[in-house]
Scaffold this motif. Structure first.
Motif, short mmCIF file in Angstrom:
data_model
loop_
_atom_site.label_atom_id
_atom_site.label_comp_id
_atom_site.label_asym_id
_atom_site.label_seq_id
_atom_site.Cartn_x
_atom_site.Cartn_y
_atom_site.Cartn_z
N LYS A 114 0.81 -1.21 0.00
CA LYS A 114 0.00 0.00 0.00
C LYS A 114 0.86 1.28 0.00
O LYS A 114 0.38 2.35 -0.35
N VAL A 115 2.13 1.16 0.37
CA VAL A 115 3.02 2.33 0.36
C VAL A 115 3.16 2.86 -1.06
O VAL A 115 3.16 4.08 -1.28
N GLY A 116 3.24 1.98 -2.04
CA GLY A 116 3.32 2.41 -3.44
C GLY A 116 2.10 3.21 -3.86
O GLY A 116 2.21 4.22 -4.55
N LEU A 117 0.93 2.77 -3.42
CA LEU A 117 -0.30 3.51 -3.72
C LEU A 117 -0.29 4.88 -3.04
O LEU A 117 -0.73 5.87 -3.63
N LEU A 118 0.21 4.93 -1.82
CA LEU A 118 0.30 6.19 -1.11
C LEU A 118 1.25 7.15 -1.84
O LEU A 118 0.93 8.33 -2.03
#
Length: 118
Positions: free
Chosen positions: A48-52
């Motif tokens: 989810k860090v990539g999406l953030l």
């Protein structure tokens, strides 16, 4: 962000990372000109860090100002336009990523070595 968990859960039933994502999304929908983020990746799953990062990049492209504090070097270097370095409550240095990386200041050099590992 694609959040697939049931939306009827109370905040206390969510994980720390899910609460952090919801806090971020709540801020986004209010459409502020300035976002303040304290350790935005803490407790968030790596996937989810990539999406953030994508959402923060999109906000920057919209002209939003984002002020963030992080202990994650890759996140900082990838997204920051400028760094402000503090030491014992005072501003030691301010500048672009390149300015900081090329600084001759001994305190900044320690930061580069310890934080950015360069």
């Amino acid at each position: 962000m694609n959040f697939t968990e049931p939306l009827d859960q109370r905040p206390a039933a969510l994980s720390a990372g899910e609460r952090k994502i919801f806090s971020f999304l709540r801020a986004v929908v209010t459409d502020p000109a300035v976002f303040f983020m304290d350790e935005p990746t803490t407790f968030i799953d790596r996937n989810k860090v990539g999406l953030l990062k994508e959402k923060i990049t999109a906000l920057k492209e919209e002209g939003k100002t984002i002020v963030g504090i992080t202990h994650e070097p890759e996140f900082a270097v990838e997204l920051a336009d400028y760094f402000v370095l503090l030491d014992r409550g005072r501003m030691v240095s301010y500048g672009s990523v390149d300015d900081i990386l090329n600084s001759k200041d001994p305190v900044v050099r320690v930061f580069i070595h310890d934080f950015l590992q360069r």
